[in-house]
Design a protein around this motif. Sequence first.
Motif, PDB file in Angstrom:
ATOM      1  N   LEU A 283       0.849  -1.192   0.000  1.00 12.35           N
ATOM      2  CA  LEU A 283       0.000   0.000   0.000  1.00 12.35           C
ATOM      3  C   LEU A 283       0.882   1.239   0.000  1.00 12.35           C
ATOM      4  O   LEU A 283       1.772   1.380   0.838  1.00 12.35           O
ATOM      5  CB  LEU A 283      -0.912   0.013   1.239  1.00 12.35           C
ATOM      6  CG  LEU A 283      -2.139  -0.901   1.195  1.00 12.35           C
ATOM      7  CD1 LEU A 283      -2.815  -0.940   2.555  1.00 12.35           C
ATOM      8  CD2 LEU A 283      -3.128  -0.441   0.118  1.00 12.35           C
ATOM      9  N   ARG A 284       0.630   2.126  -0.968  1.00 17.65           N
ATOM     10  CA  ARG A 284       1.441   3.335  -1.097  1.00 17.65           C
ATOM     11  C   ARG A 284       0.519   4.558  -1.161  1.00 17.65           C
ATOM     12  O   ARG A 284      -0.590   4.486  -1.697  1.00 17.65           O
ATOM     13  CB  ARG A 284       2.307   3.264  -2.355  1.00 17.65           C
ATOM     14  CG  ARG A 284       3.197   2.024  -2.400  1.00 17.65           C
ATOM     15  CD  ARG A 284       4.099   2.012  -3.617  1.00 17.65           C
ATOM     16  NE  ARG A 284       4.816   0.750  -3.724  1.00 17.65           N
ATOM     17  CZ  ARG A 284       5.909   0.446  -3.045  1.00 17.65           C
ATOM     18  NH1 ARG A 284       6.417   1.338  -2.203  1.00 17.65           N
ATOM     19  NH2 ARG A 284       6.507  -0.727  -3.185  1.00 17.65           N
ATOM     20  N   PRO A 285       0.974   5.690  -0.614  1.00 21.28           N
ATOM     21  CA  PRO A 285       0.155   6.910  -0.658  1.00 21.28           C
ATOM     22  C   PRO A 285      -0.168   7.298  -2.098  1.00 21.28           C
ATOM     23  O   PRO A 285       0.629   7.082  -3.017  1.00 21.28           O
ATOM     24  CB  PRO A 285       1.041   7.959   0.023  1.00 21.28           C
ATOM     25  CG  PRO A 285       2.022   7.179   0.827  1.00 21.28           C
ATOM     26  CD  PRO A 285       2.254   5.903   0.086  1.00 21.28           C
ATOM     27  N   ALA A 286      -1.349   7.875  -2.270  1.00 23.20           N
ATOM     28  CA  ALA A 286      -1.786   8.278  -3.608  1.00 23.20           C
ATOM     29  C   ALA A 286      -2.646   9.530  -3.482  1.00 23.20           C
ATOM     30  O   ALA A 286      -3.062   9.922  -2.395  1.00 23.20           O
ATOM     31  CB  ALA A 286      -2.578   7.148  -4.265  1.00 23.20           C
ATOM     32  N   THR A 287      -2.892  10.147  -4.625  1.00 25.15           N
ATOM     33  CA  THR A 287      -3.832  11.265  -4.659  1.00 25.15           C
ATOM     34  C   THR A 287      -5.241  10.711  -4.831  1.00 25.15           C
ATOM     35  O   THR A 287      -5.435   9.532  -5.168  1.00 25.15           O
ATOM     36  CB  THR A 287      -3.508  12.211  -5.818  1.00 25.15           C
ATOM     37  OG1 THR A 287      -3.700  11.503  -7.062  1.00 25.15           O
ATOM     38  CG2 THR A 287      -2.061  12.701  -5.736  1.00 25.15           C
ATOM     39  N   TRP A 288      -6.217  11.569  -4.618  1.00 29.42           N
ATOM     40  CA  TRP A 288      -7.590  11.127  -4.825  1.00 29.42           C
ATOM     41  C   TRP A 288      -7.804  10.686  -6.273  1.00 29.42           C
ATOM     42  O   TRP A 288      -8.444   9.657  -6.524  1.00 29.42           O
ATOM     43  CB  TRP A 288      -8.556  12.267  -4.485  1.00 29.42           C
ATOM     44  CG  TRP A 288      -8.802  12.448  -3.016  1.00 29.42           C
ATOM     45  CD1 TRP A 288      -8.333  13.424  -2.210  1.00 29.42           C
ATOM     46  CD2 TRP A 288      -9.605  11.592  -2.176  1.00 29.42           C
ATOM     47  NE1 TRP A 288      -8.778  13.246  -0.927  1.00 29.42           N
ATOM     48  CE2 TRP A 288      -9.573  12.136  -0.878  1.00 29.42           C
ATOM     49  CE3 TRP A 288     -10.352  10.439  -2.405  1.00 29.42           C
ATOM     50  CZ2 TRP A 288     -10.250  11.552   0.192  1.00 29.42           C
ATOM     51  CZ3 TRP A 288     -11.033   9.859  -1.346  1.00 29.42           C
ATOM     52  CH2 TRP A 288     -10.976  10.413  -0.065  1.00 29.42           C
ATOM     53  N   ARG A 289      -7.245  11.444  -7.206  1.00 33.16           N
ATOM     54  CA  ARG A 289      -7.428  11.097  -8.616  1.00 33.16           C
ATOM     55  C   ARG A 289      -6.827   9.732  -8.921  1.00 33.16           C
ATOM     56  O   ARG A 289      -7.438   8.905  -9.613  1.00 33.16           O
ATOM     57  CB  ARG A 289      -6.777  12.173  -9.496  1.00 33.16           C
ATOM     58  CG  ARG A 289      -6.996  11.994 -10.987  1.00 33.16           C
ATOM     59  CD  ARG A 289      -8.405  12.380 -11.360  1.00 33.16           C
ATOM     60  NE  ARG A 289      -8.709  12.087 -12.760  1.00 33.16           N
ATOM     61  CZ  ARG A 289      -9.840  12.410 -13.337  1.00 33.16           C
ATOM     62  NH1 ARG A 289     -10.785  13.042 -12.648  1.00 33.16           N
ATOM     63  NH2 ARG A 289     -10.067  12.115 -14.600  1.00 33.16           N
ATOM     64  N   GLU A 290      -5.649   9.468  -8.376  1.00 31.90           N
ATOM     65  CA  GLU A 290      -4.990   8.171  -8.616  1.00 31.90           C
ATOM     66  C   GLU A 290      -5.804   7.030  -8.015  1.00 31.90           C
ATOM     67  O   GLU A 290      -5.911   5.947  -8.612  1.00 31.90           O
ATOM     68  CB  GLU A 290      -3.586   8.193  -8.029  1.00 31.90           C
ATOM     69  CG  GLU A 290      -2.611   9.105  -8.775  1.00 31.90           C
ATOM     70  CD  GLU A 290      -1.295   9.270  -8.038  1.00 31.90           C
ATOM     71  OE1 GLU A 290      -0.316   9.716  -8.675  1.00 31.90           O
ATOM     72  OE2 GLU A 290      -1.242   8.954  -6.829  1.00 31.90           O
ATOM     73  N   ALA A 291      -6.374   7.262  -6.834  1.00 33.57           N
ATOM     74  CA  ALA A 291      -7.170   6.210  -6.205  1.00 33.57           C
ATOM     75  C   ALA A 291      -8.417   5.906  -7.030  1.00 33.57           C
ATOM     76  O   ALA A 291      -8.754   4.726  -7.272  1.00 33.57           O
ATOM     77  CB  ALA A 291      -7.557   6.637  -4.790  1.00 33.57           C
ATOM     78  N   PHE A 292      -9.100   6.949  -7.482  1.00 30.63           N
ATOM     79  CA  PHE A 292     -10.305   6.733  -8.288  1.00 30.63           C
ATOM     80  C   PHE A 292      -9.968   6.070  -9.621  1.00 30.63           C
ATOM     81  O   PHE A 292     -10.703   5.191 -10.104  1.00 30.63           O
ATOM     82  CB  PHE A 292     -11.021   8.059  -8.533  1.00 30.63           C
ATOM     83  CG  PHE A 292     -11.595   8.687  -7.292  1.00 30.63           C
ATOM     84  CD1 PHE A 292     -12.024   7.907  -6.228  1.00 30.63           C
ATOM     85  CD2 PHE A 292     -11.706  10.069  -7.190  1.00 30.63           C
ATOM     86  CE1 PHE A 292     -12.557   8.485  -5.091  1.00 30.63           C
ATOM     87  CE2 PHE A 292     -12.240  10.658  -6.059  1.00 30.63           C
ATOM     88  CZ  PHE A 292     -12.660   9.866  -4.995  1.00 30.63           C
ATOM     89  N   GLU A 293      -8.849   6.466 -10.223  1.00 29.09           N
ATOM     90  CA  GLU A 293      -8.469   5.871 -11.501  1.00 29.09           C
ATOM     91  C   GLU A 293      -8.076   4.411 -11.338  1.00 29.09           C
ATOM     92  O   GLU A 293      -8.316   3.593 -12.233  1.00 29.09           O
ATOM     93  CB  GLU A 293      -7.333   6.678 -12.131  1.00 29.09           C
ATOM     94  CG  GLU A 293      -7.791   8.040 -12.666  1.00 29.09           C
ATOM     95  CD  GLU A 293      -6.654   8.848 -13.251  1.00 29.09           C
ATOM     96  OE1 GLU A 293      -5.486   8.451 -13.041  1.00 29.09           O
ATOM     97  OE2 GLU A 293      -6.928   9.878 -13.922  1.00 29.09           O
ATOM     98  N   ALA A 294      -7.472   4.067 -10.200  1.00 30.16           N
ATOM     99  CA  ALA A 294      -7.143   2.657  -9.948  1.00 30.16           C
ATOM    100  C   ALA A 294      -8.415   1.821  -9.891  1.00 30.16           C
ATOM    101  O   ALA A 294      -8.446   0.678 -10.386  1.00 30.16           O
ATOM    102  CB  ALA A 294      -6.358   2.539  -8.644  1.00 30.16           C
TER     103      ALA A 294
END
Length: 683
Positions: A283-294
């Motif tokens: 688990l690595r930190p991400a932005t909201w956009r990156e999380a939604f895109e994942a």
Amino acid sequence: MIKVTVDGEEVEVPAGATALQACEVAGREIPRFCYHERLSVAGNCRMCLVEVEKSPKPVASCAFPVMDGMKISTDSLVVRNARRSVMEFLLVNHPLDCPICDQGGECDLQDQAVAYGGDSSRYRENKRAVPDKYLGPLVKTIMNRCIQCTRCVRFSTEIAGVPELGAVGRGEAMEITNYVEKALGTELAGNLIDICPVGALTARPIAYMYRPWELAKTDSVDVLDAVGSNIRVDSRGPDVIRILPRTHEDVNEEWLADRPRFAFDALKRRRLDRPWVRRDGQLRPATWREAFEAIAVRLRGVPGERIGAVAGGLADAESVVALKDLMTSLGSANLDCREDGAAIDASRREFYLFNTTIAGIEQADALLIVGSNPRLEAPVLNARIRKQVMNGSMTVGLIGPEVDLTYPHRGLRDGPSTLAGIANSRFGEVLRNAKRPMILVGRGALARPDGAAVLAGAWDLAQSLNAMREDWNGFNVLHRSGGQVGALDLGFVPGERGKDLGAMLNGGVDLLWLLGADEIDPGLIRPGTFVVYQGHHGDRGASRADVILPGASYLEKDGTYVNTEGRVQRGRRAVFPPGEAREDWRILRAASEVLGQPLPYDELGAVRERLVAVNPVFAGVDAVPRAKLAGGAPAGQGALSDTPFAYPITDYYRADVFGRMSDVMAQCSAERYGAAAPAMAAE
């Protein structure tokens, strides 16, 4: 009704009323320390003295019954001098440590000393010293301040049902003590702090941390059990300092259980404050956009029948309806809000509500508890049952393992087979002869392979006892958390050809969205399932997640909740969530945009309009609509098992994510059950 004259004003009061009650009807304020309207009368502080015509001396109004034609004076010279003398005696041994007392600024003794006391003291001798008593991790004692009002003694004996406090010694040597120095064995210990009129009993976890005038006060509701107790959240800046009960006669009266009162320190422990995405097994930190895109990448090509969602017991109705709408737009009917797998029929509201209502307990004359320990599952509701039992108005029977419920009850056999034969037993005769019988079914009785049969059996028993009539509905389900009924009201259960919790965990879906679902064993989720966890703590659900979306707790957002009796209530934000965490329905709205299925609301008001559109009960805040009795019974298949019932809560202090994350609750658990505190992730 009888007529009484108070300071020249004639009022009518019921026969048997006390002089204090008559004075209050007339709008006169009577000072008191020992008197409390929910406790027995002690009459030992003498602060409530009034003058009664033809009486040779002032009388204690709290214990003096009025008679027709009686004349009472509340502010005569005799009364003033008497109160000054009483106050002088109370202050003889009371320490003058107000500047360091946590009760300073909201102390009854301070207020009444100024309002009714004299302007000087004649006392010059040394004050007495009393050793402090250990009452556990929650209640701090400074017994030098005690004025022997005995409120704490009467509360622990009469309300909590745990007679562990009392008085020893006489005269100046009298002390309030717990006899054996150990933690109080009650889940309502924090209420001792509220009823103490001086600073003798204060909150140990927040000792010397605040002054009352520093705190911002927010009215809200508790969701850590299903009672929906009304609370006031006191905060300073970004921190919650304390939680106190608000009076609501139909819900929690003026009491509050210990976990909702003290577990708020969990807000600072193991919080999720940023999105996380699992990459290369980590688990690595991400932005909201990156999380939604994942999430969007994983959803490509996945049909709706391979997508599922589970709502946790602490989820607010706004986030539940948003998640349901999102799943519907993705073509999924795989929804479930029953984390424990309870066999609850959500087709009709009366199948899963506490239909008698919490206040209605005080009208019942017989109660059968099936597979529930209300003392641990809903301590405030259990205190209401105890009140009715101790009034001599209710007989209680328990089907389940023997436990101390704090009131006398008949222990029946502990298996569901007892339910089938209860009608022909001795206790069945008690139920048949009762005018208002109750049946209380716990979640533990329904979270079994034969849970549907238990629910149907309890319903059939209630019908056979004529316990479901137009004027009385004695069939009740006791839930565990404040968000469970709201999710059922919104239909967050498997739709047509939808999969339930067991099927989703067992590989029935490729993507599983967990909305605060922390009571699921993550080991049951089939390997290969992509898990999106949306919540506020790094607890069980987050440990298995591929994407983590940090949400807000119930103290950090405006939310709608429905308690176990079906009462819609509103919680309000007291503090802001940490870091990048956001309100859950807003997270779902933002995610829907990236997933190509934007939800049709952007404001909280629009979400609440959607709640009403889905179920009109959400239009009536703080109301309990009475369901019209209709034909039919809950869907129940199969036979009752001989396996004994097991209660869902064995450690009261760790019964939910707040309890597991709270250091204060860990101390209480270690004191009460001998349990070790859980290790942190870094440990």
